[in-house]
Design a protein around this motif. Structure first.
Motif, PDB file in Angstrom:
ATOM      1  N   UNK A 174       1.804 -10.844   5.518  1.00 12.43           N
ATOM      2  CA  UNK A 174       2.838 -10.535   4.520  1.00 12.43           C
ATOM      3  C   UNK A 174       3.950  -9.660   5.098  1.00 12.43           C
ATOM      4  N   UNK A 175       3.582  -8.589   5.762  1.00  8.55           N
ATOM      5  CA  UNK A 175       4.603  -7.659   6.257  1.00  8.55           C
ATOM      6  C   UNK A 175       5.526  -8.344   7.267  1.00  8.55           C
ATOM      7  N   UNK A 176       4.937  -9.039   8.220  1.00  4.00           N
ATOM      8  CA  UNK A 176       5.728  -9.666   9.275  1.00  4.00           C
ATOM      9  C   UNK A 176       6.625 -10.769   8.721  1.00  4.00           C
ATOM     10  N   UNK A 177       6.136 -11.538   7.766  1.00  5.13           N
ATOM     11  CA  UNK A 177       6.902 -12.650   7.229  1.00  5.13           C
ATOM     12  C   UNK A 177       7.954 -12.202   6.204  1.00  5.13           C
ATOM     13  N   UNK A 178       7.750 -11.050   5.590  1.00  2.00           N
ATOM     14  CA  UNK A 178       8.635 -10.592   4.514  1.00  2.00           C
ATOM     15  C   UNK A 178       9.772  -9.725   5.031  1.00  2.00           C
ATOM     16  N   UNK A 179       9.514  -8.933   6.071  1.00  2.00           N
ATOM     17  CA  UNK A 179      10.501  -7.978   6.586  1.00  2.00           C
ATOM     18  C   UNK A 179      10.838  -8.278   8.043  1.00  2.00           C
ATOM     19  N   UNK A 180      12.074  -7.961   8.427  1.00  2.00           N
ATOM     20  CA  UNK A 180      12.444  -8.079   9.837  1.00  2.00           C
ATOM     21  C   UNK A 180      12.160  -6.766  10.562  1.00  2.00           C
ATOM     22  N   UNK A 203       9.397  -0.591   0.101  1.00  2.00           N
ATOM     23  CA  UNK A 203       8.952  -0.807   1.493  1.00  2.00           C
ATOM     24  C   UNK A 203       7.461  -1.131   1.543  1.00  2.00           C
ATOM     25  N   UNK A 204       7.080  -1.791   2.595  1.00  2.00           N
ATOM     26  CA  UNK A 204       5.679  -2.202   2.736  1.00  2.00           C
ATOM     27  C   UNK A 204       4.741  -1.009   2.760  1.00  2.00           C
ATOM     28  N   UNK A 205       5.153   0.088   3.361  1.00  2.00           N
ATOM     29  CA  UNK A 205       4.263   1.244   3.484  1.00  2.00           C
ATOM     30  C   UNK A 205       3.822   1.773   2.118  1.00  2.00           C
ATOM     31  N   UNK A 206       4.592   1.493   1.082  1.00  2.00           N
ATOM     32  CA  UNK A 206       4.225   1.978  -0.248  1.00  2.00           C
ATOM     33  C   UNK A 206       3.089   1.181  -0.876  1.00  2.00           C
TER      34      UNK A 206
END
Length: 595
Positions: A174-180, A203-206
């Motif tokens: 999810x993180x890699x595909x959703x954010x650059x 942000x993903x960290x949340x």
């Protein structure tokens, strides 16, 4: 206390002194039997080649019943060589129970051979490995792994909170595909989903504080695993997102924020808790560990990647090993750099020479670009068909659906049925492989019920048929085909098209051959596993059965009648009642005796 070597030698000598090899038709056959028993061990576990040679050479000259005893003791020692020093003595002593009386002729020679073989085994088990592939690749995979056949993969992490991906894709990405790389939303289906559900500024960290695991019950998980019939577990200690499921200091320090399960999210050592529960149920416990991390600050700065390896990854991996003593270390995320840049050879030399699991841990083959199916431990395939044969230990890993991590986008039609999963296990086992079947728990700590159900159904089948799976080896052929044109199967590391349901049946499908039976074996026993009930008889081709061969159906009392045919044997199934067939994904014929 006696040394391991002295204890092993003594046990092996006792076994030879009182042992004999039963069931051979001549003294010459006894020697051949001993050599044949050792041959697959030597082929698969090269460091033990000296054992079979020592036993075979002396067995050929020992003569009489002693030859049989040497052969059996050699087999016991050779088999145990694959299991490590402690098990060697146990297997050799176990020979006593199975052996008959033996005359005194040549006993001293036989005893000397056993002692020499045992010392060779003990020496190999205590071998010191150098940080080179030439040396590391000589280490045998512990035989418990090949005997286990069935394991459970667990993908669980921060990605279990959004738990989403387009169908057919891995939700754990999810993180890699959703954010650059600059943490801006990507212009794709992933980015659109995140913006719609969580907002553009989330942000993903949340997600980490939302990974609460409040319903996580490690004992309930372990009970499900035990009931499934699985023999080993592999948990994602850290996936490519870098979040650790144990209290690792490097994770939070390198990321500059709480980035492990004790400092945020569940605020407990979920890896440690599950490890204890799993081991209480008598199962092996291993850990998946990603070498790289998508957005780790040291990794993103390409000039700092050696620091990432030496200051973050290696200390972190050693912390995992020293704290939890894994039975398997399952590496991944290796493809961006060669093994030398990962310092993989140095790490594995430490693992095999110095670590607390140096004699027992199994490893896979994902230790650097170009390593797969070449270096490391057992070979891996992913969402494929496994490998064609058993020249090297191997394992196929896959999920029940399309994703390893739990994906809320997947529905009932995306999950394989229990029958298909069981047939996959049978097919892989017939070719000498193992199945690592994945589950994806939820962010609140539950195993989805559909996954629990699949595991329990597999376990129900294994309770009846498990002896045809566990601790078996491939027979001279892996299956029996019907008439018709055989379909071609591609074997490769990743994403090979594979549908076992298309290639099984009692007879040809539209002119194409199907697998009527899968074969596995143990000494003196052939198991024919039938994926479709053949009717009133099953004809096993290509065998010449002895008159005293016995045939039974696992789960059903009594023997089945059979008769010789021109090219095999016909087994009469007419007395098997319909009620005895209901609820089985496949049926196992146990055929005991010389074929």
């Amino acid at each position: 206390m006696r040394s391991h070597t002295a204890w092993i030698v003594g046990a092996a000598a006792i076994a030879v002194t009182v042992g004999g090899l039963a069931g051979c038709r001549s003294e010459e056959q006894k020697v051949k039997q001993a050599a044949a028993d050792l041959e697959p061990v030597e082929a698969r576990f090269d460091p033990m080649g000296s054992v079979s040679k020592a036993v075979g050479d002396t067995a050929a000259g020992a003569g009489g019943a002693v030859a049989g005893a040497v052969g059996e003791a050699g087999k016991a020692v050779g088999d145990a060589a694959r299991q490590g020093v402690e098990a060697i003595g146990k297997a050799a002593v176990g020979t006593v129970e199975a052996a008959g009386a033996v005359t005194g002729q040549g006993t001293q020679a036989a005893q000397a051979t056993a002692e020499g073989a045992a010392r060779a085994v003990a020496g190999a088990a205590g071998k010191r490995y150098e940080p080179t592939w030439d040396s590391l690749d000589q280490r045998p995979t512990p035989p418990w792994f090949a005997d286990a056949k069935f394991g459970i993969f667990i993908h669980w992490g921060v990605y279990s909170v959004p738990a989403w991906g387009p169908k057919g894709q891995y939700a754990e990405w999810y993180w890699r595909r959703t954010f650059d790389d600059k943490q801006a939303l990507q212009d794709n289906a992933w980015g659109a989903f995140h913006k719609r559900v969580y907002g553009e500024d989330f942000p993903y960290k949340d997600f980490a504080p939302m990974f609460t695991c409040e319903l996580f019950d490690p004992d309930q998980w372990a009970d499900i695993f035990h009931r499934s019939g699985a023999k080993y577990i592999v948990l994602t200690s850290k996936h490519h997102e870098g979040f650790c499921l144990w209290p690792n200091a490097e994770a939070s320090r390198t990321w500059g924020r709480p980035w492990n399960a004790v400092e945020t999210g569940p605020r407990r050592d979920i890896l440690g808790d599950l490890t204890e529960a799993v081991r209480r149920r008598g199962l092996k416990m291993g850990y998946y560990y990603s070498l790289y991390e998508w957005f780790n600050p040291l990794w993103l700065d390409t000039s700092q990647r050696d620091r990432y390896v030496t200051e973050h990854m290696l200390p972190q991996a050693k912390d995992l090993v020293m704290r939890y003593k894994p039975d398997i270390l399952w590496a991944d995320g290796e493809w961006d750099m060669e093994a030398e840049k990962w310092h993989s050879q140095e790490f594995l030399a430490w693992l095999f020479n110095e670590s607390p699991v140096k004699d027992t841990v199994a490893i896979n083959d994902r230790w650097g670009k170009g390593c797969r199916h070449k270096h490391g431990g057992y070979f891996t395939t992913e969402y494929g068909a496994g490998l064609a044969g058993a020249t090297h230990p191997w394992e196929e890993c896959r999920g029940m659906g399309h994703s390893f991590g739990y994906s809320r986008a997947e529905g009932i039609d995306d999950y394989k049925s229990a029958r298909e999963l069981i047939l996959i296990l049978i097919d892989l086992t017939s070719r000498g492989g193992c199945l690592l079947l994945d589950i994806g728990p939820t962010g609140d700590g539950r195993i989805p019920v559909i996954m629990q159900q699949r595991l329990i159904e597999i376990g129900d089948w294994l309770r009846v048929n498990g002896q045809a799976i566990y601790e078996t080896t491939p027979w001279k052929q892996t299956c029996q085909w019907s008439e018709g044109e055989k379909p071609q199967q591609e074997y490769k590391e990743y994403m090979a098209k594979y549908n076992v349901l298309d290639v099984v049946g009692a007879g040809p499908k539209n002119g194409r051959a199907v697998k009527q039976a899968f074969f596995t074996s143990k000494p003196g026993v052939l198991y024919a596993i039938l994926p479709a009930w053949p009717g009133e008889r099953f004809v096993l081709r290509g065998v010449t059965p002895a008159e005293d061969v016995k045939v039974s159906l696992l789960g059903r009392p009594g023997l089945l009648p059979w008769k010789r045919t021109a090219d095999g044997m016909s087994i009469d199934l007419s007395q098997v009642g319909v009620s005895e067939l209901v609820g089985q994904a496949a049926w196992t014929l146990k055929i005991e005796g010389d074929l």
